[in-house]
Design an enzyme around this catalytic site. Structure first.
Site, PDB file in Angstrom:
ATOM      1  N   MET A  94       0.796  -1.227   0.000  1.00  0.00           N
ATOM      2  CA  MET A  94       0.000   0.000   0.000  1.00  0.00           C
ATOM      3  C   MET A  94       0.832   1.282   0.000  1.00  0.00           C
ATOM      4  SD  MET A  94      -2.845  -1.343  -0.344  1.00  0.00           S
ATOM      5  CE  MET A  94      -4.000   0.014  -0.147  1.00  0.00           C
ATOM      6  N   HIS A 113      -3.217  -4.882 -10.021  1.00  0.00           N
ATOM      7  CA  HIS A 113      -4.169  -3.811  -9.699  1.00  0.00           C
ATOM      8  C   HIS A 113      -5.583  -4.271 -10.055  1.00  0.00           C
ATOM      9  CE1 HIS A 113      -5.524   0.293  -9.039  1.00  0.00           C
ATOM     10  NE2 HIS A 113      -6.259   0.141 -10.134  1.00  0.00           N
TER      11      HIS A 113
HETATM   12  C1  GRF Z   1      -5.623  -6.901  -4.487  1.00  0.00           C
HETATM   13  O1  GRF Z   1      -6.916  -6.590  -4.880  1.00  0.00           O
HETATM   14  C2  GRF Z   1      -4.603  -6.242  -5.381  1.00  0.00           C
HETATM   15  O2  GRF Z   1      -5.049  -6.134  -6.709  1.00  0.00           O
HETATM   16  C3  GRF Z   1      -4.467  -4.877  -4.775  1.00  0.00           C
HETATM   17  O3  GRF Z   1      -4.538  -5.100  -3.394  1.00  0.00           O
HETATM   18  C4  GRF Z   1      -5.259  -6.292  -3.139  1.00  0.00           C
HETATM   19  C5  GRF Z   1      -4.353  -7.180  -2.338  1.00  0.00           C
HETATM   20  O4  GRF Z   1      -4.992  -8.347  -1.927  1.00  0.00           O
HETATM   21  N1  GRF Z   1      -3.251  -4.246  -5.213  1.00  0.00           N
HETATM   22  P1  GRF Z   1      -4.133  -9.500  -1.271  1.00  0.00           P
HETATM   23  O5  GRF Z   1      -3.382  -8.883  -0.085  1.00  0.00           O
HETATM   24  O6  GRF Z   1      -3.196 -10.053  -2.284  1.00  0.00           O
HETATM   25  O7  GRF Z   1      -5.133 -10.509  -0.809  1.00  0.00           O
END
Ligand code: GRF
Length: 218
Positions: A94, A113
């Site tokens: 993030m 994404h």
């Molecule tokens: C996913 O939807 C990804 O596309 C976005 O953040 C989310 C992460 O999910 N960048 P996870 O932690 O892999 O379950």
């Protein structure tokens, strides 16, 4: 080519990380997850890494906001270098990476994404897709450049947006595709089949092993 070494950066639940780990374990991806780094101390992604016997490192971000502190980001670079990673996979990480980071690993950072870029970059994008009323959304694996969700696109998958979809329902429909295409993109990278030309990523044909030959070919 020897097995590539992947460093995964994740801030949360790590389902994409898990999909990568499973693909490696099940022999669908000839690679090794060498290290998982998180800016969140209790990220479930770190637990997933430890359960799979993968080195898990928490790096204190030292600040709130979109970016890690410069020093923290330097520490992330050092860890990834220490583990000699060939590819960095951002999987729900993030934070926005600074130019120094992107340049250091130029052409070797991927992100997943949950929208069909260039539509809906940024955060909360499944909700934005619903509010906009698009009939299709999906997900994108792209190389990371110095912008936010702007890098060259490697693979996309589309899913329909159905009447009555909630953010949760649409997100999980997209997530299933994320897990599939992230492995696929990493596999193409591992096979040396991705060629970046400006904004466009070309997928080179599979290299045939001439020594063996393919019995099923007519
Ligand atoms: C996913 O939807 C990804 O596309 C976005 O953040 C989310 C992460 O999910 N960048 P996870 O932690 O892999 O379950």
């Amino acid at each position: 080519m020897s097995r590539i070494r992947i460093g995964v950066l994740a801030s949360g639940r790590g389902s994409n990380l898990q999909a990568i780990i499973d693909s490696v374990k099940e022999g669908r991806l000839d690679a090794e997850v060498a290290v998982v780094v998180s800016d969140v101390e209790d990220a479930y992604a770190l637990d997933r890494a430890r359960s799979a016997g993968i080195e898990a490192r928490y790096i204190d971000p030292a600040r709130k906001g979109a970016r890690l502190s410069k020093e923290s980001e330097r520490r992330v670079i050092d860890v990834l270098d220490e583990f000699r990673v060939d590819l960095i996979a951002l999987a729900g990480f993030m934070r926005i990476l600074r130019s120094d980071f992107v340049r250091h690993f130029s052409g070797r950072i991927m992100n997943i994404h949950p929208s069909l870029l260039p539509s809906f970059p940024g955060l909360k994008v499944q909700m934005k897709a619903l509010e906009y009323g698009v009939k299709y959304s999906g997900c994108t694996v792209h190389f990371v450049d110095e912008g936010v969700d702007t890098g060259p696109i490697i693979i996309q998958a589309a899913v329909p947006v159905l009447d009555g979809d909630t953010e949760e329902v649409l997100s999980s429909r997209i997530l299933r595709e994320e897990h599939r295409i992230y492995t696929e993109a990493i596999r193409l990278f591992a096979e040396g089949r991705l060629k970046i030309e400006g904004r466009v990523v070309h997928v080179l044909p599979e290299r045939r092993d001439d020594a063996g030959g393919d019995e099923s070919r007519h």
